[in-house]
Design a protein around this motif. Structure first.
Motif, PDB file in Angstrom:
ATOM      1  N   TYR A   1      29.710  31.863  42.463  1.00  0.00           N
ATOM      2  CA  TYR A   1      30.568  31.439  41.356  1.00  0.00           C
ATOM      3  C   TYR A   1      31.221  32.621  40.655  1.00  0.00           C
ATOM      4  N   MET A   2      30.492  33.707  40.482  1.00  0.00           N
ATOM      5  CA  MET A   2      31.091  34.876  39.843  1.00  0.00           C
ATOM      6  C   MET A   2      32.172  35.488  40.730  1.00  0.00           C
TER       7      MET A   2
ATOM      8  N   ALA B   1      40.228  34.958  40.763  1.00  0.00           N
ATOM      9  CA  ALA B   1      41.494  34.424  40.258  1.00  0.00           C
ATOM     10  C   ALA B   1      41.511  34.018  38.784  1.00  0.00           C
ATOM     11  N   PHE B   2      40.376  34.033  38.108  1.00  0.00           N
ATOM     12  CA  PHE B   2      40.354  33.435  36.776  1.00  0.00           C
ATOM     13  C   PHE B   2      39.930  34.357  35.638  1.00  0.00           C
TER      14      PHE B   2
ATOM     15  N   TYR C   1      44.772  31.886  28.372  1.00  0.00           N
ATOM     16  CA  TYR C   1      43.947  32.896  27.719  1.00  0.00           C
ATOM     17  C   TYR C   1      43.537  33.961  28.735  1.00  0.00           C
ATOM     18  N   SER C   2      43.315  35.155  28.264  1.00  0.00           N
ATOM     19  CA  SER C   2      42.744  36.222  29.072  1.00  0.00           C
ATOM     20  C   SER C   2      41.230  36.085  28.959  1.00  0.00           C
ATOM     21  N   ALA C   3      40.541  35.995  30.091  1.00  0.00           N
ATOM     22  CA  ALA C   3      39.100  35.736  30.062  1.00  0.00           C
ATOM     23  C   ALA C   3      38.314  36.861  30.718  1.00  0.00           C
ATOM     24  N   THR C   4      37.202  37.198  30.101  1.00  0.00           N
ATOM     25  CA  THR C   4      36.200  38.096  30.659  1.00  0.00           C
ATOM     26  C   THR C   4      34.892  37.329  30.678  1.00  0.00           C
ATOM     27  N   VAL C   5      34.207  37.333  31.810  1.00  0.00           N
ATOM     28  CA  VAL C   5      32.900  36.702  31.921  1.00  0.00           C
ATOM     29  C   VAL C   5      31.851  37.799  32.072  1.00  0.00           C
ATOM     30  N   ILE C   6      30.810  37.718  31.272  1.00  0.00           N
ATOM     31  CA  ILE C   6      29.701  38.673  31.352  1.00  0.00           C
ATOM     32  C   ILE C   6      28.668  38.058  32.300  1.00  0.00           C
ATOM     33  N   HIS C   7      28.699  38.491  33.558  1.00  0.00           N
ATOM     34  CA  HIS C   7      27.939  37.793  34.602  1.00  0.00           C
ATOM     35  C   HIS C   7      26.434  37.813  34.396  1.00  0.00           C
TER      36      HIS C   7
END
Length: 185
Positions: free
Chosen positions: A162-163, A169-170, A132-138
């Motif tokens: 962690y961010m 890479a993720f 999956y393509s992932a975006t994290v909203i920090h």
């Protein structure tokens, strides 16, 4: 139809002030999460709420059936939104999350919630491993001070480390403001 899903991980009462395991900045993170949730609903994105329950005896928080394990009112699910219960940090482990995403053709995940170093980290890494393509909203994620030996690591340093690792890479790691300002297809 959007191929995007917003995954709200463990935004539950026990992580807020007055709960059994309050996190640093949880109220502020939840406010950002609520703004992203509102935008996702308006865009017609899939919304999936993840709720953690700890099943072992003498669980310190998220006890099955407790008010602390309930999803916080700031991101209360609407009728028709998916709610998945998990018992491990990784939201994919022994849940139907992957099947749910794949059945709906969802490939782009927006991940936010708590705790950064556990459930956000493991869910994001699993999402990347699964393709999956992932975006994290920090700033819509929260954590707490940790200890390593006799050293106390402040929550802000835990969050940053962690961010940085997830962004390396993720996932694409962005602020809520940047995410909300980016046009969506």
């Amino acid at each position: 139809m959007s191929q995007r899903a917003l995954i709200l991980v463990d935004i539950q009462n026990d992580y807020f002030t007055g709960g059994k395991w309050p996190l640093v900045g949880q109220a502020e993170a939840a406010e950002k999460a609520a703004a992203v949730l509102t935008a996702a609903r308006a865009a017609g994105d899939a919304v999936i709420h993840i709720r953690h329950e700890i099943t072992r005896p003498n669980a310190p928080f998220f006890v099955r059936g407790s008010e602390g394990a309930a999803i916080h009112p700031s991101v209360q699910p609407l009728p028709g939104e998916t709610i998945l219960v998990k018992n491990f940090a990784n939201s994919f482990r022994e849940t139907s999350l992957k099947a749910e995403l794949d059945a709906r053709g969802l490939t782009d995940l927006v991940i936010l919630g708590s705790m950064t170093q556990n459930c956000i980290d493991s869910t994001t890494r699993a999402a990347a491993d699964l393709g999956y393509s992932a975006t994290v909203i920090h700033d819509a994620c929260a954590t707490l001070d940790l200890t390593f030996g006799d050293q106390i690591i402040p929550a802000a340093q835990v969050q940053a480390a962690y961010m940085a690792a997830l962004g390396f890479a993720f996932a694409n790691v962005v602020s809520a403001e940047t995410y909300l300002a980016t046009p969506r297809l």
